[in-house]
Enzyme design. Sequence first.
Site, PDB file in Angstrom:
ATOM      1  N   ARG A 142      47.339  18.312 -20.880  1.00  0.00           N
ATOM      2  CA  ARG A 142      46.115  18.556 -22.350  1.00  0.00           C
ATOM      3  C   ARG A 142      46.734  17.440 -22.436  1.00  0.00           C
ATOM      4  O   ARG A 142      46.878  16.643 -23.293  1.00  0.00           O
ATOM      5  CB  ARG A 142      46.851  19.513 -23.188  1.00  0.00           C
ATOM      6  N   GLU A 176      25.388  -5.543 -16.832  1.00  0.00           N
ATOM      7  CA  GLU A 176      26.086  -5.704 -18.388  1.00  0.00           C
ATOM      8  C   GLU A 176      26.817  -6.210 -19.113  1.00  0.00           C
ATOM      9  O   GLU A 176      26.436  -6.585 -20.081  1.00  0.00           O
ATOM     10  CB  GLU A 176      27.167  -4.928 -17.380  1.00  0.00           C
ATOM     11  N   LYS A 226      33.528  -6.016 -26.707  1.00  0.00           N
ATOM     12  CA  LYS A 226      33.813  -4.480 -26.599  1.00  0.00           C
ATOM     13  C   LYS A 226      34.821  -4.015 -27.514  1.00  0.00           C
ATOM     14  O   LYS A 226      34.404  -2.865 -28.006  1.00  0.00           O
ATOM     15  CB  LYS A 226      33.566  -3.965 -25.589  1.00  0.00           C
ATOM     16  N   ARG A 239      28.759   1.590 -32.462  1.00  0.00           N
ATOM     17  CA  ARG A 239      29.220   2.021 -30.519  1.00  0.00           C
ATOM     18  C   ARG A 239      28.304   1.550 -30.536  1.00  0.00           C
ATOM     19  O   ARG A 239      28.117   0.974 -29.254  1.00  0.00           O
ATOM     20  CB  ARG A 239      30.391   2.805 -30.697  1.00  0.00           C
ATOM     21  N   ASN A 254      24.703   0.157 -25.617  1.00  0.00           N
ATOM     22  CA  ASN A 254      24.106   0.825 -25.263  1.00  0.00           C
ATOM     23  C   ASN A 254      22.955   0.081 -24.747  1.00  0.00           C
ATOM     24  O   ASN A 254      21.249   0.502 -24.648  1.00  0.00           O
ATOM     25  CB  ASN A 254      23.449   2.135 -25.263  1.00  0.00           C
ATOM     26  N   HIS A 256      20.009   0.169 -22.689  1.00  0.00           N
ATOM     27  CA  HIS A 256      20.439   1.616 -21.336  1.00  0.00           C
ATOM     28  C   HIS A 256      19.517   2.774 -21.425  1.00  0.00           C
ATOM     29  O   HIS A 256      19.450   2.975 -21.083  1.00  0.00           O
ATOM     30  CB  HIS A 256      21.605   1.969 -21.942  1.00  0.00           C
ATOM     31  N   HIS A 283      18.793   4.630 -18.276  1.00  0.00           N
ATOM     32  CA  HIS A 283      19.051   5.763 -17.133  1.00  0.00           C
ATOM     33  C   HIS A 283      17.756   6.180 -16.930  1.00  0.00           C
ATOM     34  O   HIS A 283      17.947   6.649 -15.814  1.00  0.00           O
ATOM     35  CB  HIS A 283      19.514   6.373 -19.020  1.00  0.00           C
ATOM     36  N   HIS A 319      23.175  -0.217 -11.403  1.00  0.00           N
ATOM     37  CA  HIS A 319      23.213   0.688 -12.585  1.00  0.00           C
ATOM     38  C   HIS A 319      22.575  -0.966 -13.827  1.00  0.00           C
ATOM     39  O   HIS A 319      21.910  -1.120 -14.566  1.00  0.00           O
ATOM     40  CB  HIS A 319      24.288   0.809 -13.008  1.00  0.00           C
TER      41      HIS A 319
HETATM   42  N1  GLY Z   1      29.640   2.530 -22.462  1.00  0.00           N
HETATM   43  C1  GLY Z   1      29.233   2.288 -23.357  1.00  0.00           C
HETATM   44  C2  GLY Z   1      30.861   2.671 -24.261  1.00  0.00           C
HETATM   45  O1  GLY Z   1      31.468   2.496 -23.790  1.00  0.00           O
HETATM   46  O2  GLY Z   1      30.265   2.876 -25.376  1.00  0.00           O
END
Ligand code: GLY
Length: 333
Positions: free
Chosen positions: A110, A174, A202, A216, A220, A223, A227, A239
């Site tokens: 857990r 990225e 980030k 957050r 993306n 993205h 995707h 990617h």
């Molecule tokens: N890779 C996008 C995030 O971590 O939210």
Amino acid sequence: MIEVDVALGDRSYRVLVGAGARHRLLEVLPVGARRAAVVTQPGIDLSVDPGVEHRVFTMPGGEEAKHLGTVEDLCRDFATWGLTRADVVVAVGGGVVTDTAGFAAAVYHRGVPVVHVPTTLLGQVDAAIGGKTGVNLPEGKNLVGAFWQPEAVLCDIEALATLPPREYRSGLGEMAKYAFLGVDHLPDLPLDEAVAACVRCKADVVAADEREGGGRAVLNYGHTLAHALETAGGYDLRHGEAVAIGLVYAAELAHRLGRIDADRVGEHRRVLAGYDLPMRVPGGLDGDQIVDLVARDKKAVDGVTFVLDGPRGPEAVRVDDRALLLGTLEALR
Ligand code: GLY
């Protein structure tokens, strides 16, 4: 060594960025950890010394290894070895390793602490930061996972020196994203400072919205189309390369919606060209199929949601005009 804090209350942690960061492993292990299960993949040529009793568990290579079977194998190996919740998992590798080992750490007993040592540029600026862990299902990428914040992340710049050029360039895709999320002068910075600047960006986004309730989602950026292109397959696109095409698509879409001017689109193209990244949608696949795939993306909560640049910077925007989505796509062939 550059230090960046990810401020998440009692789950806060440090990201160390610089040459030789891996040698700081013992210092960032959780207090009292007696054993470290080091998880890696074949071909990852970075050895770490946790400074406590440890064993290396090598999961199979490639993105194909990122599935529930690998998580079961790792957990069974941990159990056979006698790893306890007072111990630690150390993930050494690219996003496949940190995502999979991070998820195994999240569910074994857990939850056991995990330290990430990302060895790719993509891992250092994105995958290893922010606590998203998980694996793929045959039905789609990253469909099973958990938010499990690491104890620390060690971004050792020395690991990037031996990356194959295309893998490195994929990381730049990225990295380019952050140039439009408020990181200034990114292409002019030395590598360690550029990585740290992305990590700082980030970290701020994650600290404000750990579980992607809203803000957050800007991570993306680029993205949504990426995707779809990756899912469509058959393009041999990494990617970060798909993200680069997705960024230019998002910029063109934002321009057509009147959200940004032509100069700002040009800025996107200049940054991507500076990193020698692709900007054209590969021919071959029907535009309708790509738009269908875009609409099925799991991040599309309601309708087709894109992160689009605008007067307030990138934000999630719902786009319902299928003809616009298609027309923008065809313009980028
Ligand atoms: N890779 C996008 C995030 O971590 O939210």
